[in-house]
Design an enzyme around this catalytic site. Structure first.
Site, short mmCIF file in Angstrom:
data_model
loop_
_atom_site.label_atom_id
_atom_site.label_comp_id
_atom_site.label_asym_id
_atom_site.label_seq_id
_atom_site.Cartn_x
_atom_site.Cartn_y
_atom_site.Cartn_z
N GLY A 28 12.01 0.28 -18.02
CA GLY A 28 10.49 -0.33 -17.77
C GLY A 28 9.83 0.67 -17.03
O GLY A 28 8.76 0.16 -16.49
N GLY A 31 6.02 0.35 -17.58
CA GLY A 31 5.47 -0.95 -16.98
C GLY A 31 4.40 -0.97 -15.68
O GLY A 31 4.22 0.27 -15.08
N ASP A 32 3.75 -1.76 -15.47
CA ASP A 32 2.79 -1.88 -14.42
C ASP A 32 3.55 -1.75 -12.98
O ASP A 32 2.85 -0.79 -12.20
CB ASP A 32 2.09 -3.61 -14.16
CG ASP A 32 1.15 -3.56 -13.01
OD1 ASP A 32 0.30 -2.96 -13.22
OD2 ASP A 32 1.25 -4.56 -12.35
N ARG A 62 10.07 2.37 -24.44
CA ARG A 62 10.20 2.23 -25.78
C ARG A 62 9.00 3.11 -26.45
O ARG A 62 8.82 3.29 -27.64
CB ARG A 62 10.30 0.82 -26.30
CG ARG A 62 9.02 0.00 -26.08
CD ARG A 62 9.11 -1.19 -26.45
NE ARG A 62 8.10 -2.11 -25.82
CZ ARG A 62 8.11 -3.40 -25.82
NH1 ARG A 62 9.05 -4.07 -26.58
NH2 ARG A 62 7.10 -4.05 -25.17
N HIS A 203 10.12 -7.23 -2.34
CA HIS A 203 9.66 -6.02 -1.70
C HIS A 203 8.84 -6.32 -0.29
O HIS A 203 8.46 -5.68 0.60
CB HIS A 203 8.62 -5.61 -2.33
CG HIS A 203 7.33 -6.33 -2.71
ND1 HIS A 203 7.05 -7.26 -3.62
CD2 HIS A 203 5.94 -6.52 -1.97
CE1 HIS A 203 5.91 -7.96 -3.76
NE2 HIS A 203 5.23 -7.37 -2.62
N LYS A 207 8.49 -4.66 3.95
CA LYS A 207 7.52 -4.31 4.66
C LYS A 207 7.69 -4.09 6.09
O LYS A 207 8.32 -4.73 6.69
CB LYS A 207 6.25 -5.56 4.49
CG LYS A 207 5.58 -5.68 3.29
CD LYS A 207 4.63 -6.83 2.99
CE LYS A 207 4.42 -6.94 1.80
NZ LYS A 207 3.08 -6.07 1.28
N GLU A 241 -3.80 -15.04 -1.53
CA GLU A 241 -4.09 -13.75 -2.27
C GLU A 241 -5.45 -14.08 -2.79
O GLU A 241 -5.65 -15.26 -2.90
CB GLU A 241 -3.35 -13.56 -3.24
CG GLU A 241 -1.87 -13.27 -3.06
CD GLU A 241 -1.15 -12.80 -4.24
OE1 GLU A 241 -1.51 -13.30 -5.53
OE2 GLU A 241 -0.02 -12.20 -4.09
N ASP A 260 6.77 -17.86 -7.56
CA ASP A 260 6.23 -16.41 -7.34
C ASP A 260 6.39 -16.09 -5.87
O ASP A 260 6.76 -14.81 -5.57
CB ASP A 260 4.71 -16.37 -8.13
CG ASP A 260 4.36 -14.84 -8.21
OD1 ASP A 260 5.22 -14.09 -8.62
OD2 ASP A 260 3.20 -14.55 -7.74
N HIS A 265 9.31 -14.61 -0.86
CA HIS A 265 8.53 -13.99 0.07
C HIS A 265 8.74 -15.11 1.35
O HIS A 265 8.96 -14.78 2.46
CB HIS A 265 7.26 -13.59 -0.16
CG HIS A 265 7.04 -12.78 -1.33
ND1 HIS A 265 7.90 -11.93 -1.80
CD2 HIS A 265 6.15 -12.64 -2.30
CE1 HIS A 265 7.51 -11.20 -2.95
NE2 HIS A 265 6.41 -11.48 -3.03
#
Ligand SMILES: NC(=O)c1ccc[n+]([C@@H]2O[C@H](COP(=O)([O-])OP(=O)(O)OC[C@H]3O[C@@H](n4cnc5c(N)ncnc54)[C@H](OP(=O)(O)O)[C@@H]3O)[C@@H](O)[C@H]2O)c1
Length: 509
Positions: A28, A31-32, A62, A203, A207, A241, A260, A265
């Protein structure tokens, strides 16, 4: 304490070692996430000399890319870093990168991937492999299965002696969609790799400020004696956010803020705030203690859902002076979508340390600002002798705020006498901020996590049982929402979500 060195009061505990030569395979790569985080993190590690010089990075995608086009792609991912003062040219980094075109959902393509990796390994005499799955989560199982079926899960495929080598797999979040899918994924992954080969990323754990929670609690001896139900009134963990859903509409609408943010988190930060001191800093010692917290969360009571959960979706509003549209008017979102973009959960940890202390996990999109913080509110003094306190607008509680992002730091709210002849109290803050105390900028979470995965240190990665314990708690919350047991509220974008004060009986505003 061989690993410790002392310099002007600073204690340095050496934890990183030189990484071994390794082939890092990014599934990937176009990807972003790879573009935004993984490639820049690898570049930073490379420029800091933290990657073994024989390391090679292979991107799998791909798209058709010539060598030149792939170099341009890598350079575009590094634009910000190389343009910054002191940024290095990318030439040497490009030399360790290469691209292999493949559809990773097609098992017939894996023999080609194997031959490609085999040649590269032979050329640079490398036996170690780190497979990074930065792909849609729906493909995790399939890719792991194909890696195994094609022999890539063991270094034997190299046909050379590779004693002591490793094969590891890094898996992005979300890990599962609910408890049953997370269990099924664990079962599949663990049928191929052992737990110590699997690096499940959240992730947030990479931090600096989140890692500092353990240092703060377990090195500064003054806090631990008061870190319990006797002295702490409540704990809030906020992840706000200001962004909406950007280009991730399809993913987010299926996921919602609870999956999410809160499932991973927020619960990971909760476990660091609430865990017992671990017997050592060994990965399993730390993860055992975090697990106990997750397992001690009182199960969500669907019959009294409204007491413990509030969920909402943003309508149109104004952020930073700009008008933003309602969630159900965003591109690729159905106008009748009932996905929550804000949630607040009240939970209890049923153990001796935390009995009766409410923890509030609050997360939202399109909030007035981007902010992640943990607020620990202490109980007020048992008896107040100052009459003037009745003039105060806020409660007389000390508050410790661990600011995870932005303006990373820690502050403690205390009360002082305002200078003058009256006895008037005023809240003031004792502040520590990273930018004022340290010259170096904070490393990106992905730099630390990739380095740890290369070093074989899984402390900052989620173990299978932690993941399942988190889903065990969250799945009934999601079912409650799905079955419309609570009303989905509304809040204007740019406001801090729906009114919570009455709901929680606490000044959270
Ligand atoms: N983006 C973030 O900020 C973020 C944050 C945290 C976690 N994550 C997680 O990281 C993972 C990757 O996210 P992302 O945002 O980078 O997703 P993405 O932009 O959709 O990237 C997925 C990548 O997979 C490739 N791909 C899809 N199907 C393929 C196939 N059959 N064969 C080969 N390549 C294929 C895509 O290729 P094409 O480019 O050709 O379509 C793309 O490069 C996800 O698990 C996500 O949940 C992302």
């Amino acid at each position: 304490m061989n690993n410790c060195s002392y310099n002007n009061g600073a204690v340095s505990i050496k934890t990183s070692k030189e990484t071994s030569s390794c082939i890092i395979v990014i599934f990937g790569v176009t990807g972003d996430l790879a573009h935004k985080k993984i490639i820049p993190a690898l570049y930073k590690l490379f420029t800091m000399g933290l990657l073994n010089e024989k390391t090679r990075i292979v991107g799998i995608g791909r798209r058709k890319y010539s060598d030149m086009e792939y170099s341009e792609y890598i350079n575009s991912a590094l634009e910000k870093l190389t343009a910054a003062p002191g940024g290095s040219p990318t030439g040497d980094f490009l030399k360790i990168n290469s691209y292999h075109e493949a559809d990773f959902t097609d098992s017939a393509e894996y023999p080609d991937i194997r031959e490609y990796l085999k040649k590269l390994a032979a050329r640079y005499k490398i036996c170690d492999f780190l497979y990074y799955l930065s792909t849609p989560p729906a493909n995790f199982e399939q890719i792991i299965t194909s890696i195994h079926a094609s022999g890539l899960s063991r270094p034997d495929f190299l046909d050379v002696s590779c004693a002591g080598s490793f094969v590891r797999v890094v898996i992005e979040k979300p890990y599962g969609y609910d408890i049953s899918s997370a269990r099924a994924l664990n079962e599949k992954v663990l049928s191929i790799f052992s737990e110590d080969q699997i690096y499940r990323i959240d992730h947030y754990l990479g931090k600096e400020t989140v890692q500092n929670i353990m240092i703060f609690r377990f090195v500064n001896g003054i806090f631990e004696p008061i870190w319990n139900q006797k002295y702490i009134d409540n704990v809030q963990i906020k992840v706000f956010e200001s962004e909406g859903i950007g280009g991730r509409a399809n993913y987010f609408d299926r996921s919602g803020i609870i999956r999410d943010i809160i499932q991973n988190h927020s619960l990971q930060m909760l476990s660091l705030i609430a865990m017992e001191p671990s017997a050592s800093t060994a990965p399993d010692a730390v993860r055992n203690e975090k697990l106990k917290v997750l397992q001690s969360i009182r199960p969500f009571d669907g019959n009294e859902a409204a007491k413990f959960l509030t969920a909402a979706q943003y309508s149109a509003g104004i952020i930073g002076g700009e008008t933003v549209q309602a969630y159900n008017r965003e591109k690729n979102i159905a106008s009748d979508s009932v996905t929550e973009t804000f949630a607040a959960i009240k939970l209890f940890i049923d153990n001796w340390r935390w009995a009766g202390v409410p923890f509030y996990l609050i997360a939202g999109k399109r909030m007035p600002e981007r902010l992640t913080e943990v607020i620990v509110t202490f109980k007020p003094a048992p008896h107040m002798i100052f009459n003037s306190l009745c003039n105060m607008s806020e409660s007389v509680s000390n508050r410790l705020v661990i600011r995870v992002q932005p303006d990373e730091g820690i502050s403690l709210k205390i009360f002082c006498k305002r200078p003058g002849f009256e006895t008037e109290l005023q809240p003031v803050s004792m502040n520590f901020d990273y930018s004022g105390s340290f010259e170096a900028s904070l490393p990106e979470a992905y730099e630390r996590l990739i380095l740890d995965a290369l070093n074989g240190d899984a402390t900052l990665f989620m173990r299978s049982d932690e993941i399942e314990a988190a889903w065990n708690y969250i799945t009934p919350v999601l079912e409650c929402l799905k079955n419309k047991k609570i009303e989905l509220k509304n809040y204007a974008a740019g406001t801090p979500g729906p009114e919570l004060c009455d709901f929680f009986g606490l000044n959270l505003c």
